[in-house]
Design a protein around this motif. Structure first.
Motif, PDB file in Angstrom:
ATOM      1  N   ASN A 108       0.815  -1.229   0.000  1.00 57.64           N
ATOM      2  CA  ASN A 108       0.000   0.000   0.000  1.00 57.64           C
ATOM      3  C   ASN A 108       0.845   1.275   0.000  1.00 57.64           C
ATOM      4  O   ASN A 108       0.354   2.345   0.371  1.00 57.64           O
ATOM      5  N   ASN A 109       2.125   1.149  -0.367  1.00 54.02           N
ATOM      6  CA  ASN A 109       3.006   2.297  -0.595  1.00 54.02           C
ATOM      7  C   ASN A 109       3.435   3.032   0.667  1.00 54.02           C
ATOM      8  O   ASN A 109       3.845   4.186   0.605  1.00 54.02           O
ATOM      9  N   THR A 110       3.381   2.366   1.815  1.00 56.38           N
ATOM     10  CA  THR A 110       3.819   3.012   3.051  1.00 56.38           C
ATOM     11  C   THR A 110       5.335   3.047   3.156  1.00 56.38           C
ATOM     12  O   THR A 110       5.910   4.051   3.587  1.00 56.38           O
ATOM     13  N   GLU A 112       9.184   2.330   1.225  1.00 57.03           N
ATOM     14  CA  GLU A 112       9.849   2.262  -0.073  1.00 57.03           C
ATOM     15  C   GLU A 112      10.499   0.898  -0.303  1.00 57.03           C
ATOM     16  O   GLU A 112      10.543   0.399  -1.426  1.00 57.03           O
ATOM     17  N   GLY A 163       2.345  -5.141  -5.994  1.00 52.28           N
ATOM     18  CA  GLY A 163       2.700  -3.766  -5.663  1.00 52.28           C
ATOM     19  C   GLY A 163       4.164  -3.559  -5.343  1.00 52.28           C
ATOM     20  O   GLY A 163       4.576  -2.447  -4.996  1.00 52.28           O
ATOM     21  N   PHE A 164       4.960  -4.630  -5.432  1.00 53.56           N
ATOM     22  CA  PHE A 164       6.394  -4.509  -5.185  1.00 53.56           C
ATOM     23  C   PHE A 164       7.130  -5.552  -6.004  1.00 53.56           C
ATOM     24  O   PHE A 164       6.519  -6.465  -6.565  1.00 53.56           O
ATOM     25  N   ASN A 267       9.139  -1.157  -3.408  1.00 55.07           N
ATOM     26  CA  ASN A 267       7.790  -0.749  -3.782  1.00 55.07           C
ATOM     27  C   ASN A 267       7.758  -0.229  -5.214  1.00 55.07           C
ATOM     28  O   ASN A 267       8.624   0.540  -5.629  1.00 55.07           O
ATOM     29  N   ASN A 268       6.764  -0.645  -5.986  1.00 58.43           N
ATOM     30  CA  ASN A 268       6.677  -0.267  -7.398  1.00 58.43           C
ATOM     31  C   ASN A 268       6.573   1.243  -7.600  1.00 58.43           C
ATOM     32  O   ASN A 268       7.255   1.826  -8.449  1.00 58.43           O
ATOM     33  N   ASN A 269       5.681   1.898  -6.863  1.00 60.10           N
ATOM     34  CA  ASN A 269       5.475   3.331  -7.058  1.00 60.10           C
ATOM     35  C   ASN A 269       6.739   4.130  -6.759  1.00 60.10           C
ATOM     36  O   ASN A 269       7.078   5.077  -7.469  1.00 60.10           O
ATOM     37  N   PHE A 270       7.419   3.748  -5.691  1.00 56.05           N
ATOM     38  CA  PHE A 270       8.663   4.430  -5.350  1.00 56.05           C
ATOM     39  C   PHE A 270       9.695   4.252  -6.465  1.00 56.05           C
ATOM     40  O   PHE A 270      10.297   5.227  -6.927  1.00 56.05           O
TER      41      PHE A 270
END
Length: 356
Positions: A108-110, A112, A163-164, A267-270
């Motif tokens: 959940n992107n909390t 990195e 997500g990662f 993490n993917n978004n990071f």
């Protein structure tokens, strides 16, 4: 006269403005070369970006190869190579989050980055293959299969969908048993209250061996052993030593029933938010960190066993060949169960077993 004086005054003002003004392109004259933003050579102004902080929690204490390598190599090397653009905050020994919380927070992107084991086998069943009993015979075979070759990444599958990504597979080591009584046959294991992690594959191993499996969090193990709520537990030597469990257990059996891996996750978004240069730096440092952990893990495991035998007063012993074969035979059915669930892993297991 007044009119001539006014004309002369106007002429002086025009000449003064011409002396201070710019050229045809309107650029400012004088000693400062560059544009109005202060960038030299006419380049565009690019304000320096704020440093990016990487929070990296895990569950391992000081003295564990993972913990020491992250602190002494990963953090300083990444910060140095990135010129301070990437900063690392390490949170060992579950001080920030448990493994379950790390896993959920990576999704959940909390956070990195983070370190987890095979906790996501509920979403990607093939990951449980890592912990099939007696799959690996020694460190060298495990390193070849999981680090030098691609079998580990094949078993992880489409982890990015969670997500990662897993950017490094590193050893936690072969799992051994600490016990409050000596066991020398499969019959001795029957009914023994053995703490195991609450993962289906690990619980099944304990059940196949005849143990009364007792799942519980790592933070509860010491008091459970001390109060004889459980008869023993199983973990790699580094974890047993750093957690101090050997101090209240009389025996340690080098069963090597499972080889445990840890996953360095990003993490993917990071990661996708980094520029290509920082992505490359991060990839390189993770790869080098993984190699250093593999390099030190085998020697460190033996060092920990020797310490617990010599300094800890624990009797360290290996099962007889007959006893080990009993354990192998008792857990063999788990392979067919895995192939029924994930047929694609059968060829991977065969390839791993062919490694000499």
């Amino acid at each position: 006269m007044k009119r001539m004086f006014a004309l002369l005054l106007a002429l002086v003002m025009v000449l003064s403005l011409a002396a201070c003004g710019g050229g045809k392109d309107g650029s400012q004259s004088g000693d400062q070369g560059g544009n109005a933003s202060g960038t030299q050579d006419g380049g565009e102004s690019k304000p320096s970006a704020d440093p990016i902080t990487i929070k990296l929690p895990h569950c391992y204490s000081e003295g564990h190869p993972l913990t020491d390598t992250l602190e002494n190599y990963f953090k300083p090397e990444l910060e140095s190579r990135s010129g301070g653009r990437l900063l690392v905050e390490l949170y060992p020994n579950s001080v920030l989050a448990t493994e379950e919380q790390i896993y959920e927070s990576l999704r959940n992107n909390t956070y990195e980055m983070g370190v987890v084991g095979t906790i996501f086998q509920d979403r990607i069943p093939s990951v449980a293959t890592f912990q099939l009993p007696f799959l690996f015979t020694d460190f060298d075979q495990a390193r070849t299969a999981l680090y030098e070759k691609e079998y580990g990444q094949q078993l992880i599958g489409d982890v990015a969908s969670l997500g990662f990504t897993v950017n490094g597979i590193v050893p936690d080591g072969f799992r051994v048993m600490t016990l409050n009584r000596k066991v020398e046959s499969l019959a001795d294991l029957k009914g023994l209250k053995l703490r195991m992690p609450n993962l289906e594959v690990m619980v099944n191993i304990g059940n196949c061996l005849g143990c009364a499996v007792t799942p519980m969090a790592m933070t509860e193990v010491f008091s459970a052993l001390e109060q004889r709520v459980i008869d023993g537990q199983e973990n790699p030597p580094s974890t047993i030593r750093t957690q101090g469990w050997y101090e209240i257990q009389d025996y340690l059996m080098v069963s090597n029933h499972v080889f445990t891996c840890l996953f360095l996750c990003v993490n993917n978004n990071f990661y996708n938010g980094l520029d290509s240069e920082l992505q490359g730096i991060l990839d390189d440092v993770i790869a080098e960190t993984s190699a250093k952990i593999w390099d030190s893990a085998k020697e460190k495991a033996q060092e920990d066993l020797d310490f617990m035998a010599q300094e800890g007063g624990t009797e360290v012993y290996s099962p007889s060949d007959a006893f080990k074969q009993e354990m192998i035979d008792a857990t063999a059915s788990m392979y067919e169960d895995m192939y029924a669930k994930c047929p694609e892993v059968k060829d991977i297991v065969a390839a791993i077993r062919e490694i000499q």
